[in-house]
Motif scaffolding. Structure first.
Motif, PDB file in Angstrom:
ATOM      1  N   PRO A  29      18.209  13.064 -28.134  1.00 34.76           N
ATOM      2  CA  PRO A  29      18.210  13.286 -29.589  1.00 34.76           C
ATOM      3  C   PRO A  29      16.818  13.104 -30.165  1.00 34.76           C
ATOM      4  O   PRO A  29      16.000  12.360 -29.626  1.00 34.76           O
ATOM      5  N   LEU A  30      16.545  13.796 -31.248  1.00 28.35           N
ATOM      6  CA  LEU A  30      15.225  13.682 -31.871  1.00 28.35           C
ATOM      7  C   LEU A  30      14.998  12.270 -32.400  1.00 28.35           C
ATOM      8  O   LEU A  30      13.941  11.679 -32.193  1.00 28.35           O
ATOM      9  N   VAL A  31      16.005  11.733 -33.076  1.00 26.49           N
ATOM     10  CA  VAL A  31      15.893  10.413 -33.687  1.00 26.49           C
ATOM     11  C   VAL A  31      16.756   9.417 -32.921  1.00 26.49           C
ATOM     12  O   VAL A  31      17.949   9.652 -32.721  1.00 26.49           O
ATOM     13  N   GLU A  32      16.142   8.332 -32.482  1.00 25.01           N
ATOM     14  CA  GLU A  32      16.856   7.284 -31.765  1.00 25.01           C
ATOM     15  C   GLU A  32      16.791   6.004 -32.598  1.00 25.01           C
ATOM     16  O   GLU A  32      15.697   5.568 -32.973  1.00 25.01           O
ATOM     17  N   VAL A  33      17.955   5.430 -32.884  1.00 25.31           N
ATOM     18  CA  VAL A  33      18.045   4.285 -33.789  1.00 25.31           C
ATOM     19  C   VAL A  33      18.670   3.108 -33.057  1.00 25.31           C
ATOM     20  O   VAL A  33      19.747   3.245 -32.468  1.00 25.31           O
ATOM     21  N   ASP A  34      18.002   1.952 -33.088  1.00 29.26           N
ATOM     22  CA  ASP A  34      18.582   0.785 -32.434  1.00 29.26           C
ATOM     23  C   ASP A  34      19.528   0.059 -33.396  1.00 29.26           C
ATOM     24  O   ASP A  34      19.724   0.488 -34.549  1.00 29.26           O
ATOM     25  N   LEU A  35      20.127  -1.029 -32.947  1.00 30.31           N
ATOM     26  CA  LEU A  35      21.135  -1.725 -33.738  1.00 30.31           C
ATOM     27  C   LEU A  35      20.579  -2.285 -35.042  1.00 30.31           C
ATOM     28  O   LEU A  35      21.311  -2.465 -36.018  1.00 30.31           O
ATOM     29  N   ASP A  36      19.278  -2.564 -35.075  1.00 30.48           N
ATOM     30  CA  ASP A  36      18.658  -3.127 -36.273  1.00 30.48           C
ATOM     31  C   ASP A  36      18.083  -2.063 -37.198  1.00 30.48           C
ATOM     32  O   ASP A  36      17.520  -2.388 -38.245  1.00 30.48           O
ATOM     33  N   GLY A  37      18.199  -0.803 -36.814  1.00 32.50           N
ATOM     34  CA  GLY A  37      17.724   0.269 -37.682  1.00 32.50           C
ATOM     35  C   GLY A  37      16.354   0.807 -37.358  1.00 32.50           C
ATOM     36  O   GLY A  37      15.888   1.758 -38.001  1.00 32.50           O
ATOM     37  N   SER A  38      15.653   0.229 -36.378  1.00 36.38           N
ATOM     38  CA  SER A  38      14.337   0.759 -35.998  1.00 36.38           C
ATOM     39  C   SER A  38      14.525   2.191 -35.497  1.00 36.38           C
ATOM     40  O   SER A  38      15.320   2.438 -34.585  1.00 36.38           O
ATOM     41  N   THR A  39      13.794   3.120 -36.082  1.00 35.26           N
ATOM     42  CA  THR A  39      14.041   4.540 -35.870  1.00 35.26           C
ATOM     43  C   THR A  39      12.844   5.202 -35.206  1.00 35.26           C
ATOM     44  O   THR A  39      11.763   5.295 -35.783  1.00 35.26           O
ATOM     45  N   THR A  40      13.057   5.669 -33.985  1.00 35.06           N
ATOM     46  CA  THR A  40      12.010   6.258 -33.166  1.00 35.06           C
ATOM     47  C   THR A  40      12.201   7.766 -33.084  1.00 35.06           C
ATOM     48  O   THR A  40      13.329   8.252 -32.975  1.00 35.06           O
ATOM     49  N   ILE A  41      11.092   8.504 -33.128  1.00 33.39           N
ATOM     50  CA  ILE A  41      11.142   9.956 -32.969  1.00 33.39           C
ATOM     51  C   ILE A  41      10.711  10.309 -31.551  1.00 33.39           C
ATOM     52  O   ILE A  41       9.632   9.917 -31.107  1.00 33.39           O
ATOM     53  N   ASN A  42      11.580  11.017 -30.838  1.00 35.59           N
ATOM     54  CA  ASN A  42      11.294  11.408 -29.456  1.00 35.59           C
ATOM     55  C   ASN A  42      10.304  12.567 -29.458  1.00 35.59           C
ATOM     56  O   ASN A  42      10.603  13.659 -29.952  1.00 35.59           O
ATOM     57  N   SER A  43       9.125  12.346 -28.892  1.00 38.08           N
ATOM     58  CA  SER A  43       8.052  13.342 -28.957  1.00 38.08           C
ATOM     59  C   SER A  43       8.392  14.609 -28.183  1.00 38.08           C
ATOM     60  O   SER A  43       8.033  15.718 -28.600  1.00 38.08           O
ATOM     61  N   ASN A  44       9.082  14.473 -27.057  1.00 36.96           N
ATOM     62  CA  ASN A  44       9.431  15.651 -26.257  1.00 36.96           C
ATOM     63  C   ASN A  44      10.441  16.535 -26.984  1.00 36.96           C
ATOM     64  O   ASN A  44      10.324  17.766 -26.987  1.00 36.96           O
ATOM     65  N   THR A  45      11.438  15.900 -27.585  1.00 38.16           N
ATOM     66  CA  THR A  45      12.436  16.663 -28.338  1.00 38.16           C
ATOM     67  C   THR A  45      11.798  17.312 -29.559  1.00 38.16           C
ATOM     68  O   THR A  45      12.107  18.456 -29.901  1.00 38.16           O
ATOM     69  N   LEU A  46      10.894  16.573 -30.215  1.00 40.30           N
ATOM     70  CA  LEU A  46      10.208  17.140 -31.375  1.00 40.30           C
ATOM     71  C   LEU A  46       9.423  18.385 -30.972  1.00 40.30           C
ATOM     72  O   LEU A  46       9.491  19.419 -31.644  1.00 40.30           O
ATOM     73  N   ALA A  47       8.677  18.311 -29.875  1.00 38.74           N
ATOM     74  CA  ALA A  47       7.891  19.457 -29.417  1.00 38.74           C
ATOM     75  C   ALA A  47       8.796  20.648 -29.124  1.00 38.74           C
ATOM     76  O   ALA A  47       8.480  21.791 -29.484  1.00 38.74           O
ATOM     77  N   SER A  48       9.935  20.374 -28.481  1.00 33.42           N
ATOM     78  CA  SER A  48      10.877  21.446 -28.162  1.00 33.42           C
ATOM     79  C   SER A  48      11.445  22.076 -29.426  1.00 33.42           C
ATOM     80  O   SER A  48      11.538  23.305 -29.546  1.00 33.42           O
ATOM     81  N   ASN A  49      11.818  21.245 -30.386  1.00 30.20           N
ATOM     82  CA  ASN A  49      12.412  21.756 -31.621  1.00 30.20           C
ATOM     83  C   ASN A  49      11.399  22.518 -32.472  1.00 30.20           C
ATOM     84  O   ASN A  49      11.739  23.509 -33.127  1.00 30.20           O
TER      85      ASN A  49
END
Length: 228
Positions: A29-49
């Motif tokens: 997924p483009l956006v990965e969110v942990d239990l505390d809400g920290s939100t990471t953007i996956n660079s590989n998925t972003l490049a593909s999209n």
């Protein structure tokens, strides 16, 4: 019968592999969110999209927006890193790591349009934009007073990010790829604002927004973490 059982086993194995992401066609997924809400953007998925969105001619204002947001996301990362060095709280280091992926997402657009990256020398706490430099210095000084003040600073950074991203979308940006990235940065900022508000309340504080309206602030913190 044995051949049928063997074939069934193979099919079941392939199904499990695909369900678990074992297929080579699996895209995280483009956006990965942990239990505390920290939100990471996956660079590989972003490049593909981004490959599926045609680039458009940039206006001068859009170029300035990308340079500004590249450093504003760095500001968030650097402020949280500084505050983690003072207090050692997990919320600061976790969100700082997420902010690294946010500034990298803006970099992907800068590289796509072959613009000059304002962060060619990524020196901690140093900014090309003088306005952001002043904000950084002010926030780190304020956040150094106490843990609660540090958490207030975290909320301030996130609502500033929300304000600027939304303002850029409303008044400057019309390129679909930039809007796509900014929308996901907004999602991350809203999630991070929820995280800071929760910690503020856990520490007996009440935060009053500076850059966005109280109505918008309340609507964000009273809604669920965004995962999709």
């Amino acid at each position: 019968m044995k051949k049928l059982i063997a074939l069934s086993t193979i099919l079941l194995t392939l199904f499990i592999l695909n369900a678990c992401g074992g297929s080579s066609n699996y895209t995280p997924p483009l956006v990965e969110v942990d239990l505390d809400g920290s939100t990471t953007i996956n660079s590989n998925t972003l490049a593909s999209n981004l490959n599926n969105i045609l680039p458009s001619d940039l206006s001068a204002a859009e170029e300035e927006s990308l340079a500004f947001m590249r450093e504003e996301e760095k500001l968030a990362r650097d402020v949280y890193t500084a505050l983690h060095n003072i207090y050692g709280q997990k919320i600061f280091t976790n969100i700082a790591a997420s902010e690294q992926t946010h500034t990298d997402a803006v970099l992907a657009l800068i590289e796509r349009y072959e613009l000059v990256d304002p962060m060619q020398t990524d020196t901690f706490g140093i900014f090309v934009n003088s306005e952001l430099q002043l904000i950084y210095d002010t926030l780190v000084t304020s956040g150094s007073i106490s843990l609660l003040e540090g958490l207030f600073v975290g909320a301030t950074v996130e609502e500033l990010d929300i304000y600027d991203l939304q303002n850029q979308k409303d008044n400057v940006i019309d390129n679909a790829d930039i809007i796509y990235v900014y929308d996901n940065l907004l999602k991350g900022s809203r999630n991070h604002l929820r995280s800071f508000d929760k910690q503020i309340k856990n520490n007996g504080g009440v935060y009053t927004p500076v850059y966005i309206s109280q109505e918008l602030y309340d609507s964000i913190i009273n809604s669920s973490i965004e995962r999709n």
